[in-house]
Design an enzyme around this catalytic site. Structure first.
Site, mmCIF file in Angstrom:
data_model
loop_
_atom_site.group_PDB
_atom_site.id
_atom_site.type_symbol
_atom_site.label_atom_id
_atom_site.label_comp_id
_atom_site.label_asym_id
_atom_site.label_seq_id
_atom_site.Cartn_x
_atom_site.Cartn_y
_atom_site.Cartn_z
ATOM 1 C CG ASP A 59 -0.224 -0.017 2.508
ATOM 2 O OD1 ASP A 59 1.046 0.176 2.499
ATOM 3 O OD2 ASP A 59 -0.722 0.369 3.630
ATOM 4 C CG ASP A 99 1.642 3.225 4.961
ATOM 5 O OD1 ASP A 99 0.358 2.419 5.148
ATOM 6 O OD2 ASP A 99 2.536 2.426 4.316
ATOM 7 C CG ASP A 101 -3.310 2.398 5.202
ATOM 8 O OD1 ASP A 101 -4.255 2.059 4.715
ATOM 9 O OD2 ASP A 101 -2.326 1.419 5.798
HETATM 10 N N1 CTP Z 1 1.080 1.157 11.727
HETATM 11 C C1 CTP Z 1 0.676 1.577 12.874
HETATM 12 N N2 CTP Z 1 -0.615 1.381 13.133
HETATM 13 C C2 CTP Z 1 -1.489 0.515 12.082
HETATM 14 C C3 CTP Z 1 -0.864 0.028 10.969
HETATM 15 C C4 CTP Z 1 0.313 0.484 10.656
HETATM 16 O O1 CTP Z 1 1.255 1.931 13.755
HETATM 17 N N3 CTP Z 1 -2.852 0.213 12.576
HETATM 18 C C5 CTP Z 1 2.528 1.269 11.251
HETATM 19 C C6 CTP Z 1 3.683 0.197 11.492
HETATM 20 O O2 CTP Z 1 4.541 0.376 12.488
HETATM 21 C C7 CTP Z 1 4.115 -0.012 10.236
HETATM 22 C C8 CTP Z 1 3.814 1.228 9.294
HETATM 23 O O3 CTP Z 1 2.684 1.919 10.233
HETATM 24 O O4 CTP Z 1 5.550 -0.264 9.946
HETATM 25 C C9 CTP Z 1 3.181 0.918 7.958
HETATM 26 O O5 CTP Z 1 2.378 -0.099 7.823
HETATM 27 P P1 CTP Z 1 2.148 -1.061 6.723
HETATM 28 O O6 CTP Z 1 1.730 -0.294 5.471
HETATM 29 O O7 CTP Z 1 1.365 -2.152 7.058
HETATM 30 O O8 CTP Z 1 3.591 -1.679 6.339
HETATM 31 P P2 CTP Z 1 4.740 -1.308 5.429
HETATM 32 O O9 CTP Z 1 6.255 -1.297 6.503
HETATM 33 O O10 CTP Z 1 4.424 0.105 4.942
HETATM 34 O O11 CTP Z 1 5.094 -2.378 4.381
HETATM 35 P P3 CTP Z 1 4.315 -2.394 3.152
HETATM 36 O O12 CTP Z 1 5.443 -2.064 2.024
HETATM 37 O O13 CTP Z 1 4.010 -3.884 2.900
HETATM 38 O O14 CTP Z 1 2.920 -1.755 3.142
HETATM 39 MN MN MN Z 2 -0.206 0.514 5.781
HETATM 40 MN MN MN Z 3 2.517 0.273 3.674
#
Ligand code: CTP
Ligand code: MN
Ligand code: MN
Length: 510
Positions: A343, A345, A434
């Site tokens: 995703d 963020d 997100d």
């Molecule tokens: N996070 C959080 N609370 C949530 C979801 C996520 O604090 N409800 C934080 C986590 O620490 C995470 C970061 O936001 O490391 C990003 O989350 P995510 O998008 O799930 O992971 P990514 O590290 O961005 O990996 P990806 O590339 O798969 O998106």
């Molecule tokens: Mn995320």
């Molecule tokens: Mn992410």
């Protein structure tokens, strides 16, 4: 000075000259200017040291008689990393953290090759014990110089995307995931910590000797490493990859909106494929799962950097239409330098807006996208944030900011250098996005929390709790001894409050 020991190799007739204090090479003789060697006499003996110094100089290496600040590589024989470290401390030499501690085998290979050879794990001396985990840390006690001691905490390691131990970390991540599916929290943590520490190593593990002194590698972990070294694969990982439950959970949780509970239910009902689930009339799906199935192919094909950049422009445009002074920062994996993600963020904050204005932004932005036909799915969660609440004690706690989990329609024309899919007639791709909105005062904590990785965050909190008697979450840092909240305007300040060296986002890929 009488030579007690003769150089084991080397021309006999030169023996006496070699045991004289070796003369430094003139600068013309030096071929490899990036390295400055110092050979440790302790346990090696005077004559062998003199012999090796002379030989190295003849081959064009710069070898110092005395240890000084300019030395980059210390070569030792029959010494462990801890031995060398102890010796260095006695010398009261201030050495840079870049100093390499190497076994004589490295120098001997260099002599054979006539040039510096690559330093691998088998050459590097490791220090046993974990300084940073000492029960009584004090900010004045800086780690001893020179040695790259490995901390048990990911927040004290620099983990870039350059993983030298994929073969092991892939195995441990599969085993961890399997534990997660079986809700075996203890083993999950063990495997994740092992994978994480191996990702941070500057060398590839090629023998069990390389694992000495590395924290988070218990007997079970070492057994698996040994098996992979010997057979190229782990039987346990192979069994997991063939396991019905693992395969089904992996497949089911790949659908947006499907977690462990739903997977468990479908698995028990006997489902094994997504097509059977999709077409079953008795099953009820949430809105999230419906969207997950509808855009399944787009969502499982990862988001590229170019797509993330295009979403960044889209988000900034929309947010600033309503809050011109807003800061919009891409967080998550892309901030850590990843080339793909599941995703994109974003953290949004605004210095000049009222609480009411702040609360309205995500609503306005998502309404705008809805009007433009770009909003494929939206789950907006209102803030439950209370200013004076203590940070959560849980390492995996969710935060209380207002946020939305979205699926956006990204038109291909917005993406630079986009060739894929266009031929198939579809002009857009569904992307998971997100958005998190946070009060301006907590932006540094929110940024640190949303940059990840998850393992890095878990270890930051664990470190704060166990080593500093502080409580950290995505909103604040609380010092339990002083009973105060520690304010911060930047991530650097948070690391400083915690007594940690600053770790850049791209070094947080733990
Ligand atoms: N996070 C959080 N609370 C949530 C979801 C996520 O604090 N409800 C934080 C986590 O620490 C995470 C970061 O936001 O490391 C990003 O989350 P995510 O998008 O799930 O992971 P990514 O590290 O961005 O990996 P990806 O590339 O798969 O998106
Ligand atoms: Mn995320
Ligand atoms: Mn992410």
């Amino acid at each position: 000075m009488e030579p007690l020991q003769l150089a084991p190799t080397g021309p006999r007739k030169k023996r006496t000259r070699l045991t004289d204090t070796p003369t430094a090479s003139t600068s013309e003789d030096i071929k490899f200017r990036d390295l400055v060697l110092f050979i440790l006499e302790k346990k090696m003996g005077t004559s062998r040291r003199a012999f090796l110094m002379e030989l190295a100089r003849r081959k064009g290496f710069r070898v110092e008689n005395e240890l000084s600040d300019s030395v980059t590589h210390i070569v030792a024989e029959n010494n462990s990393g801890s031995d060398v470290l102890e010796w260095l401390q006695v010398q009261k030499i201030k050495a840079s953290s870049q100093l390499e501690l190497l076994d004589v085998s490295w120098l001997i290979e260099c002599m054979g090759a006539g040039k510096p050879v690559e330093m691998t794990g088998k050459h590097q001396l490791v220090v046993k014990g974990d300084y940073s985990a000492s029960p009584n840390p004090s900010p004045q006690k800086t780690p001893p110089p020179a040695v790259k001691k490995i901390s048990q905490y990911a927040c004290q390691r620099r983990t870039t995307l350059n993983n030298n131990n994929h073969i092991f970390t892939d195995a441990f991540e599969i085993l961890a995931e399997n534990c997660e599916f079986r809700e075996n929290e203890g083993s999950y943590v063990t495997f994740m910590r092992a994978a994480s520490v191996l990702k941070s190593l500057p060398f590839t593990i090629i023998s069990m000797k390389d694992t000495e002194g590395i924290p988070c590698l218990g007997d079970k972990i070492k057994c698996i490493i040994e098996e992979i070294i010997e057979d190229g694969e782990s039987s346990e990982v192979k069994a997991v990859l063939n396991d019905e439950r693992y395969k089904s959970f992996k497949l089911f949780t790949s659908v947006f909106g499907v977690g462990l509970k739903t997977s468990e239910k479908w698995f028990r009902m006997g489902f094994r494929t997504l097509s059977k689930i999709r077409t079953d009339n008795t099953l009820k799906f949430t809105q999230m799962q419906k969207a997950g199935f509808l855009y399944y192919e787009d969502l499982v094909s990862c988001v590229t950097r170019a797509e993330a950049d295009a979403v960044n422009v889209l988000v900034k445009e929309a947010v600033r239409a309503f809050l011109p002074d807003a800061f919009v920062t891409m967080t998550g994996g892309f901030r850590r330098g990843k080339k793909v993600g599941h995703d994109v963020d974003f953290l949004i904050t605004s210095p000049g807006s009222t609480e009411e204005e702040e609360q309205q932004v995500l609503h306005k932005v998502t309404k705008l996208w809805e009007k433009e036909g770009l909003l494929l799915y939206c789950d907006l969660i209102e803030s439950t944030f209370e200013k004076f609440k203590l940070p959560s004690r849980k390492v995996d706690a969710l935060d209380h900011f207002q946020k939305c989990f979205l699926i956006l329609k990204l038109n291909h024309q917005r993406v630079d250098s986009c060739k894929s899919n266009q031929l198939q007639g579809k002009t857009w791709k569904a992307i998971r996005v997100d958005l998190v909105m946070c009060p301006y005062e907590c932006r540094a904590y929110a940024l640190l929390g949303w940059t990840g990785s998850r393992q890095f965050e878990r270890d930051l909190r664990r470190y704060a709790t166990h080593e500093r008697k502080m409580m950290l979450d995505n909103h604040a840092l609380y010092d339990k001894t002083k009973r105060i909240f520690l304010e911060a305007d930047s991530e650097e300040e948070i690391f400083a409050h915690l007594g940690l060296e600053y770790i850049e986002p791209w070094e947080r890929n733990a």
